[in-house]
Design a protein around this motif. Sequence first.
Motif, PDB file in Angstrom:
ATOM      1  N   GLU A  18       4.463  16.395   6.884  1.00 28.77           N
ATOM      2  CA  GLU A  18       4.315  15.131   7.605  1.00 28.77           C
ATOM      3  C   GLU A  18       5.627  14.340   7.629  1.00 28.77           C
ATOM      4  OE1 GLU A  18       1.689  15.975   5.380  1.00 28.77           O
ATOM      5  OE2 GLU A  18       0.504  16.633   7.127  1.00 28.77           O
TER       6      GLU A  18
ATOM      7  N   LEU B 273      -4.120  14.136  11.802  1.00 24.66           N
ATOM      8  CA  LEU B 273      -4.181  13.291  10.618  1.00 24.66           C
ATOM      9  C   LEU B 273      -5.545  12.622  10.513  1.00 24.66           C
ATOM     10  CD1 LEU B 273      -0.681  11.618  11.017  1.00 24.66           C
ATOM     11  CD2 LEU B 273      -1.304  13.339   9.308  1.00 24.66           C
ATOM     12  N   LYS B 274      -6.203  12.826   9.382  1.00 28.87           N
ATOM     13  CA  LYS B 274      -7.536  12.263   9.188  1.00 28.87           C
ATOM     14  C   LYS B 274      -7.545  11.122   8.176  1.00 28.87           C
ATOM     15  CE  LYS B 274      -9.087  15.338  12.019  1.00 28.87           C
ATOM     16  NZ  LYS B 274      -9.411  14.956  13.407  1.00 28.87           N
ATOM     17  N   ASN B 275      -6.565  11.083   7.294  1.00 27.20           N
ATOM     18  CA  ASN B 275      -6.573  10.082   6.231  1.00 27.20           C
ATOM     19  C   ASN B 275      -5.475   9.028   6.382  1.00 27.20           C
ATOM     20  OD1 ASN B 275      -4.516  11.857   5.783  1.00 27.20           O
ATOM     21  ND2 ASN B 275      -4.897  12.102   3.585  1.00 27.20           N
ATOM     22  N   ILE B 276      -4.812   9.017   7.557  1.00 29.82           N
ATOM     23  CA  ILE B 276      -3.777   8.027   7.853  1.00 29.82           C
ATOM     24  C   ILE B 276      -4.187   7.282   9.112  1.00 29.82           C
ATOM     25  CG2 ILE B 276      -1.359   7.661   8.524  1.00 29.82           C
ATOM     26  CD1 ILE B 276      -1.551   8.507   5.683  1.00 29.82           C
ATOM     27  N   THR B 277      -4.200   5.949   9.066  1.00 27.49           N
ATOM     28  CA  THR B 277      -4.573   5.177  10.242  1.00 27.49           C
ATOM     29  C   THR B 277      -3.413   5.133  11.241  1.00 27.49           C
ATOM     30  OG1 THR B 277      -3.779   3.046   9.417  1.00 27.49           O
ATOM     31  CG2 THR B 277      -6.016   3.717   8.782  1.00 27.49           C
TER      32      THR B 277
ATOM     33  N   GLU C 240      -0.790   2.667  10.035  1.00 26.98           N
ATOM     34  CA  GLU C 240       0.012   3.213   8.934  1.00 26.98           C
ATOM     35  C   GLU C 240       1.042   4.206   9.449  1.00 26.98           C
ATOM     36  OE1 GLU C 240      -3.344   2.940   5.349  1.00 26.98           O
ATOM     37  OE2 GLU C 240      -3.094   4.789   6.514  1.00 26.98           O
ATOM     38  N   TRP C 241       0.647   5.041  10.403  1.00 31.27           N
ATOM     39  CA  TRP C 241       1.581   6.017  10.989  1.00 31.27           C
ATOM     40  C   TRP C 241       2.716   5.301  11.712  1.00 31.27           C
ATOM     41  CZ3 TRP C 241       2.451  10.859   9.955  1.00 31.27           C
ATOM     42  CH2 TRP C 241       3.115  11.691  10.857  1.00 31.27           C
TER      43      TRP C 241
ATOM     44  N   SER D 166      -0.302   4.460  -2.253  1.00 30.04           N
ATOM     45  CA  SER D 166      -1.505   5.152  -1.781  1.00 30.04           C
ATOM     46  C   SER D 166      -1.244   5.897  -0.472  1.00 30.04           C
ATOM     47  CB  SER D 166      -2.649   4.146  -1.593  1.00 30.04           C
ATOM     48  OG  SER D 166      -2.310   3.184  -0.606  1.00 30.04           O
ATOM     49  N   ILE D 167      -0.425   5.320   0.395  1.00 34.59           N
ATOM     50  CA  ILE D 167      -0.118   5.983   1.676  1.00 34.59           C
ATOM     51  C   ILE D 167       0.781   7.189   1.454  1.00 34.59           C
ATOM     52  CG2 ILE D 167       1.044   5.726   3.914  1.00 34.59           C
ATOM     53  CD1 ILE D 167       0.153   2.804   3.920  1.00 34.59           C
TER      54      ILE D 167
ATOM     55  N   SER E 279       0.820  -1.222   0.000  1.00 34.78           N
ATOM     56  CA  SER E 279       0.000   0.000   0.000  1.00 34.78           C
ATOM     57  C   SER E 279       0.851   1.268   0.000  1.00 34.78           C
ATOM     58  CB  SER E 279      -0.924  -0.005   1.220  1.00 34.78           C
ATOM     59  OG  SER E 279      -0.185  -0.169   2.417  1.00 34.78           O
TER      60      SER E 279
ATOM     61  N   LYS F 270      -0.678  10.506   0.408  1.00 35.32           N
ATOM     62  CA  LYS F 270      -1.436  11.259   1.408  1.00 35.32           C
ATOM     63  C   LYS F 270      -0.553  12.190   2.238  1.00 35.32           C
ATOM     64  CE  LYS F 270      -4.540   7.286   2.047  1.00 35.32           C
ATOM     65  NZ  LYS F 270      -5.022   6.281   3.028  1.00 35.32           N
TER      66      LYS F 270
END
Length: 304
Positions: free
Chosen positions: A69, A181-185, A188-189, A60-61, A57, A64
């Motif tokens: 960041e 962060l709203k679009n990174i879990t 993932e972080w 895609s990550i 992934s 973002k």
Amino acid sequence: MMINKTVLGISAGVLAGALWGLVFLVPQLIRGFTPMQLSAGRYIAYGIVAAILIARSWHSIAAKLSAKEWRALVWLSLTGNIIYYILLAAAVQTGGVAMAALVIGLLPVVVTLVASRDDGAVSFRQLIPSLILSSAGLICISWKTLSATGTGSLSSLLYAIGALISWTVYAVENSRWLAQLKNITSHEWSLLTGLVTGAQALLLLIPAFCIGPSTHSATDWMHFSVVVTGIALFCSILGNALWNYASRMLPLTLVGQMIVFETLFAATYGFLWEKRWPTLAEYSAMGLLIAGVILCASVHSTKK
């Protein structure tokens, strides 16, 4: 819903503490290796595992993330992983687990005090009872050891204080970034942090392993590889993912209290390593620490 989020966040924080407590044993499990070697080995392994898990992934990550960041990840990886663990390992090796646990155990108090200044945070006055209980528990858990062995060398104390400052910076800044962060879990972080940490650890390879004579056998290196890989998987990958989840579910003042479980589990693992039961003072200390966290949680659950 708020109560459910709090319970889930606290559960994740407890599990993260259980895993992170293991890192205090590593300098004892692989003696003879320097703090820089321990840090480099652990975080190179962390980076490799993170790279494998994030590979599918990656595009895609990465799309973002902005330069802002990435700069944050570099800073968080440095303070929360590389610098922190070098200083912690040095503190354990020069002053023992007790000295390191005493100073690092102040993290809940320090982080909570810093977080109490945030907008919308629980007031400092409401946090005082839980902070008193946590502080009393930390004093109690270390009293016997400090009375018997003294305060340790100045260098070990400075190493531990440096580790305390380094991880306080990480805990506060990481929690604030996760809130933005709203679009990174959270997972993932954590993997991104591992990727950046692994890249930074590569810079330690030459000073850590190539400078100075090597007195380790092939068996020593195999044991070293197994231990640092295990720590990377359980403490770094899984532990950090749980911590990031807790940081998203809980306010920073309560997240600060969760760090106390690292101290509790580190002490428990120490008792098992030494093959003994805790003393009455140590039982009392753990009770005070847990009571402090419960009281802090109750303050947040009743906050309107």
